[in-house]
Design an enzyme around this catalytic site. Structure first.
Site, PDB file in Angstrom:
ATOM      1  N   LYS A 286       0.832  -1.196   0.000  1.00 28.84           N
ATOM      2  CA  LYS A 286       0.000   0.000   0.000  1.00 28.84           C
ATOM      3  C   LYS A 286       0.866   1.245   0.000  1.00 28.84           C
ATOM      4  CE  LYS A 286      -3.690  -2.540   0.414  1.00 28.84           C
ATOM      5  NZ  LYS A 286      -4.721  -2.619  -0.626  1.00 28.84           N
TER       6      LYS A 286
ATOM      7  N   HIS B 243      -9.587  -8.450  -7.972  1.00 28.19           N
ATOM      8  CA  HIS B 243      -9.522  -8.124  -6.548  1.00 28.19           C
ATOM      9  C   HIS B 243     -10.274  -9.211  -5.789  1.00 28.19           C
ATOM     10  CE1 HIS B 243     -11.353  -6.137  -2.933  1.00 28.19           C
ATOM     11  NE2 HIS B 243     -10.090  -5.828  -2.759  1.00 28.19           N
TER      12      HIS B 243
HETATM   13  C1  0YR Z   1      -9.427  -3.837   2.854  1.00 25.15           C
HETATM   14  N1  0YR Z   1      -6.875  -4.968  -2.341  1.00 25.15           N
HETATM   15  C2  0YR Z   1      -7.458  -3.975  -1.659  1.00 25.15           C
HETATM   16  C3  0YR Z   1      -8.284  -4.324   2.033  1.00 25.15           C
HETATM   17  C4  0YR Z   1      -8.222  -4.367  -0.428  1.00 25.15           C
HETATM   18  C5  0YR Z   1      -8.049  -3.508   0.791  1.00 25.15           C
HETATM   19  O1  0YR Z   1      -9.378  -2.524   3.156  1.00 25.15           O
HETATM   20  O2  0YR Z   1      -8.607  -5.591   1.733  1.00 25.15           O
HETATM   21  O3  0YR Z   1      -6.835  -2.923   0.909  1.00 25.15           O
HETATM   22  O4  0YR Z   1      -9.593  -4.334  -0.708  1.00 25.15           O
HETATM   23  O5  0YR Z   1      -7.373  -2.858  -2.053  1.00 25.15           O
HETATM   24  O6  0YR Z   1      -6.306  -4.741  -3.487  1.00 25.15           O
HETATM   25 MG    MG Z   2      -6.757  -2.662  -4.099  1.00 24.30          MG
END
Ligand code: 0YR
Ligand code: MG
Length: 365
Positions: free
Chosen positions: A169, A300
């Site tokens: 992230k 996702h």
């Molecule tokens: C929940 N994955 C994501 C987490 C996800 C989120 O906040 O699972 O980061 O959905 O972006 O690619």
């Molecule tokens: Mg994502």
């Protein structure tokens, strides 16, 4: 075959420890879902995924509107059922968000029933060909609230375990901090591992243009959800200006939303999620759309992979699948990732069936 009973449920599975990304900080993963019973004794399980907020509204939608419309119908007529629920009583107030996620849960349960009736795991029922499994990339060490030490420790462990792709992230209040963290990760994993960066909608166009360019120093495979998901024009500008591919789709609800992004050239990695896009029925249509543009699909995992492993195994233009092992322990047949690859399920159905113990333990409604 006829549907005889439809029962919603909500499960909340705790995350230890809780995680954050740029806009979410879940303490639990929520599974609002449905069990669909049939006169042949087959029970289908379907669910969507949430940060454990709003689940009761999804369950209400299923109980009050979708359940009465499902009774006595033949689950094999899934595409007809899908159409009648989406364009039925809730059309005026629905079409995205809660109603579409409720439809996803129902649709997934119907595909689970069909595959169970056929006696095949869903990926085989769909004509899947990737019998030796699928590549997994690991997201579960790249959280925004991890210290840089923990980030490096988790991600290097994944690489040692055999993962050839990892995601982290970004979207810290000060992007300079993101830059330093990405730099440290790239140095630690070397040049051969795929590194994906996920902004979770945390930037505006100016920040995305500036820092998206700077982060190219570390050769990311993609930049994910840099902007808010309604901004097709902004993403198109980024796609034109950056050398890094744009990935998105986890917040898009229909094939029409994907059509707009794809046709404009505003997305490259199509991250369509069956738990948000209204289920497997709509997912398959988006997959066909992406195939016609020669774009890769990398879903996702709002389902944490249980359902998408089947879909990716049956989709040629789907090179890999996200892996986040938060809820695998609740299922009768949990996802199995070894040496960075998903091994495909063997039991009939969509791998959505929750074990009786977990159902009792995590059920909040
Ligand atoms: C929940 N994955 C994501 C987490 C996800 C989120 O906040 O699972 O980061 O959905 O972006 O690619
Ligand atoms: Mg994502």
């Amino acid at each position: 075959m006829k549907i005889t009973k439809v029962e919603s449920f909500v499960l909340h599975v705790p995350l230890n420890p809780p995680i954050t990304d740029a806009i979410n900080s879940p303490t639990h993963w929520g599974l609002p879902g449905v069990r669909i019973f049939t006169d042949e004794g087959i029970v289908g399980y379907g669910y969507t995924g949430t940060c454990a907020l709003g689940d009761e509204m999804i369950a209400d939608t299923i109980d009050r509107y979708y359940a009465p419309a499902l009774l006595q119908r033949d689950p094999f007529l899934v595409r007809d059922i899908w159409q009648s629920l989406r364009y039925g009583d809730l059309h005026w107030v629905g079409r995205a968000g809660i109603t579409q996620m409720a439809l996803a849960a129902v649709d997934i349960a119907l595909w689970d029933i069909m595959a169970k009736a056929a006696g095949e795991p869903l990926w085989r029922y769909l004509g899947g060909h990737k019998t030796d499994g699928i590549k997994a990339y690991n997201t579960n060490g790249g959280w925004l609230n991890w210290t840089t030490d923990r980030l490096l420790q988790d991600i290097t462990t994944f690489v040692d375990e055999g993962f050839t792709g990892v995601k982290m992230k970004v979207g810290k209040p000060d992007p300079k901090e993101d830059y330093e963290r990405v730099k440290a990760v790239r140095q630690a994993i070397g040049d051969d591992v795929d590194l994906m960066l996920d902004v979770n909608q945390g930037w505006n166009i100016t920040t995305a243009m500036r820092w998206g360019k700077k982060l190219e120093d570390f050769d990311p495979l993609w930049l994910e959800e840099p902007l808010n998901p309604d901004d097709t024009i902004g993403h198109k500008k980024l796609a034109d200006e950056l050398n890094t591919a744009i990935a998105l789709g986890e917040h898009l609800y229909t094939k029409y939303a994907f059509r707009d992004y794809i046709h404009q050239g505003a997305v490259e990695y199509v991250q369509v999620d069956a738990t948000r896009v209204g289920g497997i029925t709509e997912w398959l249509e988006v997959a066909g759309l992406a195939a016609a543009y020669d774009l890769p699909i990398v879903p996702h995992v709002g389902d944490m992979g249980q359902i998408h492993q089947h879909l990716v195994a049956a989709t040629r233009n789907a090179p890999m699948l996200e892996y986040i092992p938060w809820i695998r322990h609740i299922f009768v047949e949990p996802v199995q990732v070894e040496k960075g690859r998903y091994r495909l399920p063997e039991l009939p159905g969509a791998a959505t069936e929750v074990s009786p113990e977990a159902f009792e333990r995590y059920r909040v409604r």
